[in-house]
Motif scaffolding. Structure first.
Motif, PDB file in Angstrom:
ATOM      1  N   SER A  40       0.833  -1.209   0.000  1.00 52.98           N
ATOM      2  CA  SER A  40       0.000   0.000   0.000  1.00 52.98           C
ATOM      3  C   SER A  40       0.865   1.255   0.000  1.00 52.98           C
ATOM      4  N   ALA A  41       1.954   1.246   0.744  1.00 55.09           N
ATOM      5  CA  ALA A  41       2.840   2.410   0.770  1.00 55.09           C
ATOM      6  C   ALA A  41       3.495   2.643  -0.585  1.00 55.09           C
ATOM      7  N   ALA A  42       3.711   1.573  -1.350  1.00 54.72           N
ATOM      8  CA  ALA A  42       4.291   1.732  -2.692  1.00 54.72           C
ATOM      9  C   ALA A  42       3.375   2.498  -3.626  1.00 54.72           C
ATOM     10  N   THR A  43       2.109   2.685  -3.227  1.00 51.39           N
ATOM     11  CA  THR A  43       1.169   3.446  -4.045  1.00 51.39           C
ATOM     12  C   THR A  43       1.601   4.897  -4.192  1.00 51.39           C
ATOM     13  N   ILE A  44       2.374   5.423  -3.247  1.00 51.42           N
ATOM     14  CA  ILE A  44       2.803   6.819  -3.377  1.00 51.42           C
ATOM     15  C   ILE A  44       3.707   6.987  -4.600  1.00 51.42           C
ATOM     16  N   VAL A  45       4.476   5.954  -4.944  1.00 47.96           N
ATOM     17  CA  VAL A  45       5.322   6.019  -6.141  1.00 47.96           C
ATOM     18  C   VAL A  45       4.447   6.064  -7.386  1.00 47.96           C
ATOM     19  N   ALA A 222       9.475  -0.733 -12.860  1.00 46.54           N
ATOM     20  CA  ALA A 222       9.165  -1.960 -12.135  1.00 46.54           C
ATOM     21  C   ALA A 222      10.335  -2.386 -11.266  1.00 46.54           C
ATOM     22  N   VAL A 223      11.547  -2.295 -11.811  1.00 43.65           N
ATOM     23  CA  VAL A 223      12.738  -2.697 -11.053  1.00 43.65           C
ATOM     24  C   VAL A 223      12.938  -1.794  -9.841  1.00 43.65           C
ATOM     25  N   TRP A 224      12.894  -0.471 -10.037  1.00 42.97           N
ATOM     26  CA  TRP A 224      13.213   0.428  -8.938  1.00 42.97           C
ATOM     27  C   TRP A 224      12.075   0.567  -7.929  1.00 42.97           C
ATOM     28  N   THR A 225      10.863   0.206  -8.309  1.00 39.81           N
ATOM     29  CA  THR A 225       9.782   0.171  -7.330  1.00 39.81           C
ATOM     30  C   THR A 225       9.894  -1.052  -6.430  1.00 39.81           C
ATOM     31  N   CYS A 226      10.360  -2.177  -6.985  1.00 37.36           N
ATOM     32  CA  CYS A 226      10.395  -3.435  -6.233  1.00 37.36           C
ATOM     33  C   CYS A 226      11.739  -3.734  -5.595  1.00 37.36           C
ATOM     34  N   VAL A 227      12.807  -3.019  -5.981  1.00 42.24           N
ATOM     35  CA  VAL A 227      14.112  -3.362  -5.436  1.00 42.24           C
ATOM     36  C   VAL A 227      14.174  -3.064  -3.939  1.00 42.24           C
ATOM     37  N   ALA A 228      13.412  -2.078  -3.469  1.00 36.40           N
ATOM     38  CA  ALA A 228      13.377  -1.825  -2.025  1.00 36.40           C
ATOM     39  C   ALA A 228      12.741  -2.993  -1.289  1.00 36.40           C
ATOM     40  N   LEU A 229      11.707  -3.591  -1.885  1.00 32.33           N
ATOM     41  CA  LEU A 229      11.085  -4.771  -1.280  1.00 32.33           C
ATOM     42  C   LEU A 229      12.052  -5.943  -1.250  1.00 32.33           C
ATOM     43  N   GLY A 346       5.832   4.130 -17.547  1.00 31.26           N
ATOM     44  CA  GLY A 346       6.452   4.031 -16.232  1.00 31.26           C
ATOM     45  C   GLY A 346       5.450   3.762 -15.133  1.00 31.26           C
ATOM     46  N   SER A 347       4.287   4.435 -15.185  1.00 27.08           N
ATOM     47  CA  SER A 347       3.248   4.201 -14.180  1.00 27.08           C
ATOM     48  C   SER A 347       2.727   2.776 -14.263  1.00 27.08           C
ATOM     49  N   ALA A 348       2.501   2.313 -15.490  1.00 25.69           N
ATOM     50  CA  ALA A 348       2.058   0.929 -15.656  1.00 25.69           C
ATOM     51  C   ALA A 348       3.124  -0.047 -15.174  1.00 25.69           C
ATOM     52  N   GLY A 349       4.401   0.290 -15.405  1.00 25.03           N
ATOM     53  CA  GLY A 349       5.473  -0.591 -14.951  1.00 25.03           C
ATOM     54  C   GLY A 349       5.543  -0.703 -13.447  1.00 25.03           C
ATOM     55  N   SER A 350       5.356   0.421 -12.736  1.00 24.12           N
ATOM     56  CA  SER A 350       5.342   0.365 -11.272  1.00 24.12           C
ATOM     57  C   SER A 350       4.208  -0.533 -10.774  1.00 24.12           C
ATOM     58  N   TRP A 351       3.037  -0.353 -11.374  1.00 25.63           N
ATOM     59  CA  TRP A 351       1.874  -1.153 -10.959  1.00 25.63           C
ATOM     60  C   TRP A 351       2.084  -2.628 -11.285  1.00 25.63           C
TER      61      TRP A 351
END
Length: 426
Positions: A40-45, A222-229, A346-351
């Motif tokens: 849920s917090a990743a939604t801010i990205v 997608a990579v930089w949104t998930c690499v923190a996880l 990019g937005s679609a990739g994050s999602w």
């Protein structure tokens, strides 16, 4: 354009782009501070990137109608207000709303690119765009380091509040030093909004460039949104400062983009695009090796993100050089169409990255990057093949290919007229 102006524009790109990317490093801290899940917090990205896409579509076309100096100063003032609101948000929903506002207004880099393209000759355009992109890239990478380090020490609110102070200070500097410009168009705002869609329909090279950047940037996000996880998960067991350090290592990409710009000037955009798309496929393989723990896995992760960053940014230079050469009188609107498509990707990739990481883990994210790069590479190979194919022979009235002329006519009308006439008998 002198060096001082170019440095100021590069710094403005860095600050503007950095506001989009530092939330990627503090997602786990936001989740812990506001009592939300990491997903849920990743939604801010995602909210910031969606807002950025909306801002590109709604605000960047104004660069062809309003002088750049007042437009940029106003947008930076609004961005500072949004950052202050985000830093004081009491819960996740207000933070998401403030993040969307930040994304809408922090579109400075997308206004500066067409501004700079109009201040230099075509023979220097690739090099200047490469320098500006170095600034954007420095902001993108250092913002993650800034966000992760400051957030770990002072809490997740500190990066927002410090960024607000920097943005408002830069607005004052721009108001005093940015050169005055005359907008090339005086069309109504409604017409300017419709123009990017019309340009997309009318310019095949613009559509092709948009596809390349949208797919590659989707994998990048997608990579930089998930690499923190991944880094803060059980496989590596690190804190969010590791995300900032990973981005800091990748700051070497800043040195590569000016070279990529010179290669675009020398070899053409298509050649640079081909190398970049192949590099994205190679980065997916390296990133897949970073899912486990240990030093070897971290090394593969560093190498994979570095290669992905270089490929994505170098490809952007090639795409923008191709796009800005289409219509010199509509560069802001061309950039609107191009960057809107890029950030929609990019937005679609994050999602998609978060959705892939849930059931399939880091391997699912890497497979997504490879699939997206494969789509762009297939389209690029088709374009190269069509460009190299010889023109089709004209058809006769019954639809069959016309036969090549023989004899004197084959050498053209002049040669046919000057040929030796046939000898008469007797």
């Amino acid at each position: 354009m002198d060096r001082r102006t170019l440095l100021l524009l590069s710094l403005t790109c860095a600050v503007g782009v950095g506001n989009v990317y530092f939330p990627q490093a503090i997602g786990p801290l936001v989740a812990a501070g506001l009592g939300a899940s990491p997903e849920s917090a990743a939604t801010i990205v995602t909210a910031t990137q969606i807002g950025y896409t909306v801002g590109i579509f709604l605000l960047v076309p104004l660069g062809d109608r309003i002088p750049y100096r007042p437009l940029l100063v106003t947008l930076f003032g609004l961005t500072g207000a949004g950052l202050l609101a985000a830093g004081c948000a009491p819960a996740l929903p207000p933070l998401i709303a403030a993040s969307a506002l930040i994304g809408v207004t922090t579109v400075a880099a997308q206004l500066i690119a067409p501004l700079a393209a109009g201040l230099v000759g075509e023979e220097r355009r690739g090099a200047v765009l490469g320098t500006l992109l170095s600034g954007s890239l420095a902001g993108m990478l250092l913002a993650r380091t800034f966000g992760g380090t400051l957030g770990e020490r002072l809490g997740w609110r500190a990066p927002y509040l410090v960024a607000a102070a920097v943005v408002l200070l830069l607005a004052v500097v721009l108001a005093r030093t940015l050169p005055a410009t005359t907008p090339p168009a005086r069309r109504p705002y409604r017409t300017l909004l419709a123009e990017p869609l019309r340009l997309l329909r009318a310019e095949p090279e613009l559509r092709r460039s948009c596809l390349y950047q949208a797919t590659v940037f989707a994998g990048f996000s997608a990579v930089w949104t998930c690499v923190a996880l991944l880094l803060t998960g059980p496989a590596h067991g690190l804190d969010v400062r590791a995300v900032g350090l990973l981005a800091l290592v990748n700051a070497v990409t800043v040195l590569c983009t000016p070279y990529a710009g010179r290669q675009v000037d020398r070899r053409g955009a298509d050649a640079v695009n081909l190398v970049c798309l192949l590099a994205v496929l190679g980065s997916a393989a390296l990133l897949a090796a970073g899912s486990g723990g240990g030093a070897a896995s971290l090394t593969a992760l560093v190498a994979g993100t570095l290669l992905l960053d270089v490929a994505m940014q170098s490809g952007m230079i090639a795409n923008q050089a191709r796009v800005f050469a289409l219509r010199p009188d509509a560069r802001a609107r061309l950039n609107t169409a191009y960057m809107t498509c890029a950030y929609l990707g990019g937005s679609a990739g994050s999602w998609l990255g978060v959705r892939a990481y849930g059931p399939a883990g880091w391997g699912g994210v890497c497979a997504l990057v490879a699939a997206l790069a494969g789509i762009a590479l297939a389209r690029h190979l088709v374009a190269i093949r069509h460009r190299k194919a010889p023109p089709a022979a004209p058809a006769t009235s019954d639809g069959r290919p016309a036969r090549a002329p023989v004899g004197p006519a084959a050498a053209g009308p002049v040669a046919a007229r000057s040929g030796t006439p046939p000898r008469r008998k007797g």
